[in-house]
Design a protein around this motif. Structure first.
Motif, PDB file in Angstrom:
ATOM      1  N   PRO A   1      -2.358 -20.055   7.047  1.00 53.24           N
ATOM      2  CA  PRO A   1      -0.489 -19.538   7.542  1.00 53.24           C
ATOM      3  C   PRO A   1       0.536 -18.981   6.026  1.00 53.24           C
ATOM      4  O   PRO A   1       1.142 -19.983   5.525  1.00 53.24           O
ATOM      5  N   GLY A   2       0.587 -17.846   6.802  1.00 55.23           N
ATOM      6  CA  GLY A   2       1.757 -17.252   6.360  1.00 55.23           C
ATOM      7  C   GLY A   2       1.900 -16.825   4.686  1.00 55.23           C
ATOM      8  O   GLY A   2       2.519 -16.662   3.772  1.00 55.23           O
ATOM      9  N   CYS A   3       0.436 -16.582   4.018  1.00 50.28           N
ATOM     10  CA  CYS A   3       0.234 -15.834   2.801  1.00 50.28           C
ATOM     11  C   CYS A   3       0.334 -14.608   2.903  1.00 50.28           C
ATOM     12  O   CYS A   3       0.895 -13.866   1.409  1.00 50.28           O
ATOM     13  N   GLY A   4       0.486 -13.740   4.020  1.00 49.26           N
ATOM     14  CA  GLY A   4       1.598 -12.495   4.303  1.00 49.26           C
ATOM     15  C   GLY A   4      -0.242 -11.930   3.861  1.00 49.26           C
ATOM     16  O   GLY A   4      -0.666 -10.588   3.992  1.00 49.26           O
ATOM     17  N   LYS A   5      -0.922 -12.511   5.441  1.00 49.98           N
ATOM     18  CA  LYS A   5      -2.495 -11.867   5.729  1.00 49.98           C
ATOM     19  C   LYS A   5      -2.438 -10.410   6.501  1.00 49.98           C
ATOM     20  O   LYS A   5      -2.501  -9.459   6.212  1.00 49.98           O
ATOM     21  N   THR A   6      -1.277 -10.608   7.497  1.00 51.43           N
ATOM     22  CA  THR A   6      -0.726  -9.291   8.247  1.00 51.43           C
ATOM     23  C   THR A   6      -0.131  -8.278   7.278  1.00 51.43           C
ATOM     24  O   THR A   6      -0.639  -6.851   7.629  1.00 51.43           O
ATOM     25  N   ALA A   7       1.029  -8.551   6.787  1.00 46.47           N
ATOM     26  CA  ALA A   7       2.110  -7.746   6.047  1.00 46.47           C
ATOM     27  C   ALA A   7       0.645  -7.003   4.881  1.00 46.47           C
ATOM     28  O   ALA A   7       0.770  -5.624   4.785  1.00 46.47           O
TER      29      ALA A   7
ATOM     30  N   TYR B   1       5.846  -1.467   4.161  1.00 45.61           N
ATOM     31  CA  TYR B   1       5.919  -3.066   4.218  1.00 45.61           C
ATOM     32  C   TYR B   1       6.893  -3.105   5.583  1.00 45.61           C
ATOM     33  O   TYR B   1       7.980  -3.022   5.296  1.00 45.61           O
TER      34      TYR B   1
ATOM     35  N   GLY C   1       8.958  -6.944   6.972  1.00 52.72           N
ATOM     36  CA  GLY C   1       8.828  -7.932   6.510  1.00 52.72           C
ATOM     37  C   GLY C   1       8.550  -9.302   7.668  1.00 52.72           C
ATOM     38  O   GLY C   1       7.975 -10.214   7.215  1.00 52.72           O
ATOM     39  N   GLU C   2       8.630  -8.823   9.062  1.00 53.05           N
ATOM     40  CA  GLU C   2       8.006  -9.713  10.363  1.00 53.05           C
ATOM     41  C   GLU C   2       7.436  -9.436  11.010  1.00 53.05           C
ATOM     42  O   GLU C   2       6.910  -8.149  11.487  1.00 53.05           O
TER      43      GLU C   2
ATOM     44  N   ARG D   1      -4.393 -17.871  12.638  1.00 50.51           N
ATOM     45  CA  ARG D   1      -3.534 -19.345  12.320  1.00 50.51           C
ATOM     46  C   ARG D   1      -4.774 -20.360  12.547  1.00 50.51           C
ATOM     47  O   ARG D   1      -5.392 -20.810  12.725  1.00 50.51           O
TER      48      ARG D   1
ATOM     49  N   ASN E   1      -1.105 -13.360  -3.685  1.00 47.85           N
ATOM     50  CA  ASN E   1       0.400 -12.318  -3.324  1.00 47.85           C
ATOM     51  C   ASN E   1       1.400 -13.182  -3.179  1.00 47.85           C
ATOM     52  O   ASN E   1       1.246 -14.496  -3.625  1.00 47.85           O
ATOM     53  N   LYS E   2       2.346 -12.027  -3.018  1.00 50.67           N
ATOM     54  CA  LYS E   2       3.687 -12.787  -2.898  1.00 50.67           C
ATOM     55  C   LYS E   2       4.452 -12.770  -4.730  1.00 50.67           C
ATOM     56  O   LYS E   2       5.490 -13.713  -5.597  1.00 50.67           O
TER      57      LYS E   2
ATOM     58  N   ASP F   1       5.590 -11.362  -6.445  1.00 57.39           N
ATOM     59  CA  ASP F   1       7.720 -10.775  -6.426  1.00 57.39           C
ATOM     60  C   ASP F   1       8.361 -12.006  -6.480  1.00 57.39           C
ATOM     61  O   ASP F   1       9.582 -11.977  -6.856  1.00 57.39           O
TER      62      ASP F   1
ATOM     63  N   VAL G   1       2.647  -7.701  -2.107  1.00 57.45           N
ATOM     64  CA  VAL G   1       2.720  -6.967  -0.405  1.00 57.45           C
ATOM     65  C   VAL G   1       3.747  -6.102  -0.756  1.00 57.45           C
ATOM     66  O   VAL G   1       4.063  -5.292  -0.176  1.00 57.45           O
ATOM     67  N   ALA G   2       5.082  -6.926  -1.095  1.00 65.44           N
ATOM     68  CA  ALA G   2       6.084  -6.574  -0.391  1.00 65.44           C
ATOM     69  C   ALA G   2       6.718  -5.382  -1.218  1.00 65.44           C
ATOM     70  O   ALA G   2       6.678  -4.234  -1.129  1.00 65.44           O
TER      71      ALA G   2
END
Ligand code: GTP
Length: 220
Positions: free
Chosen positions: A33-39, A49, A51-52, A81, A138-139, A141, A169-170
């Motif tokens: 969870p939270g690793c950026g799958k949906t993003a 992109y 953010g939420e 999740r 991911n992430k 940045d 992804v960002a």
């Protein structure tokens, strides 16, 4: 390879060499969870992109994309999740897929540790070798909060024999598109191997039938 019934094979006109074309593919995006799958999915589908996103939401997206000059219809399952701990439903999602993205965040060691476990689940559910899986860190940045080095990701991917991408992804669309396109190429490759194996099998069966019929006609 697993179930292939939803794939369509295009053949060229009479006399010409058969053209085998993978028209559709199903991609499953897995990860802590939270690793950026949906993003990742939203970036690929919309180039934007946002953010939420609503957490814990499982979605299936469809899109057409062009890879190496061929259009392919993609169905993408962004797993939720709850699935990470529900083996039965995760199994069903895995069986559904042709190719997989396992994602982790370079700022979350727990997500990195989950990668091996998820890969094992895929191998167990598919019960066959050569399932296309891409590992995505991911992430990138967020370098100041990084807890997983790029080399660790590369090493893990090598150990699991999977292609590896470290992206943000960002930061942009191109690296996200590269991930999906690489996966599609891997799926195509497995699809062709599967077709070749089936053709070989049917040739052997045909030969056996011919020999059997000849033997029978001799004895009659
Ligand atoms: N800085 C940064 N943040 C990101 C990046 N990708 C995603 N995020 C953020 O990470 C958070 C989680 O992203 P999601 O896409 O919801 O992650 P998920 O894996 O779908 O999460 P679950 O649905 O809970 O499993 C969000 O706040 C995103 O904006 C990135 O490349 N860089």
């Amino acid at each position: 390879m697993g179930e292939r019934s939803h794939h369509m094979i295009k053949r060229s006109g009479s006399g010409a060499k058969d053209v085998r074309k993978l028209n559709r593919a199903r991609v499953v995006v897995l990860g802590h969870p939270g690793c950026g799958k949906t993003a990742l999915c939203v970036r690929f589908l919309t180039r934007r992109y946002i953010g939420e996103y609503e957490p814990n939401k499982e979605s299936t997206y469809t899109t057409d994309t062009v890879v190496d000059g061929e259009t392919i219809h993609l169905e993408i399952l962004d797993t939720a999740r709850k699935h990470q701990n529900e083996k039965v439903s995760l199994d069903a999602s895995i069986k559904w897929g042709d190719g997989f993205i396992i994602m982790y965040s370079v700022t979350d060691r727990e997500s990195f540790s989950a990668v091996k476990r998820i890969k094992r689940l895929i191998d167990a559910a598919k019960e066959t070798l050569g399932i296309p899986v891409i590992i995505v860190a991911n992430k990138r940045d967020l370098d100041r909060s990084r807890t997983v080095r790029c080399a660790e990701g590369q090493e893990l991917a090598g150990e699991l024999s999977c292609p590896f991408f470290e992206i943000s992804v960002a930061d942009g669309y191109d690296s996200v598109a590269s991930v999906f396109h690489r996966l599609i190429r891997e799926v195509k490759c497995e699809f062709l191997k599967h077709l070749e194996a089936m053709e070989k099998r049917s040739k052997i069966l045909n030969m056996r039938n011919v020999l059997f019929r000849r033997r029978r006609s001799k004895t009659q």
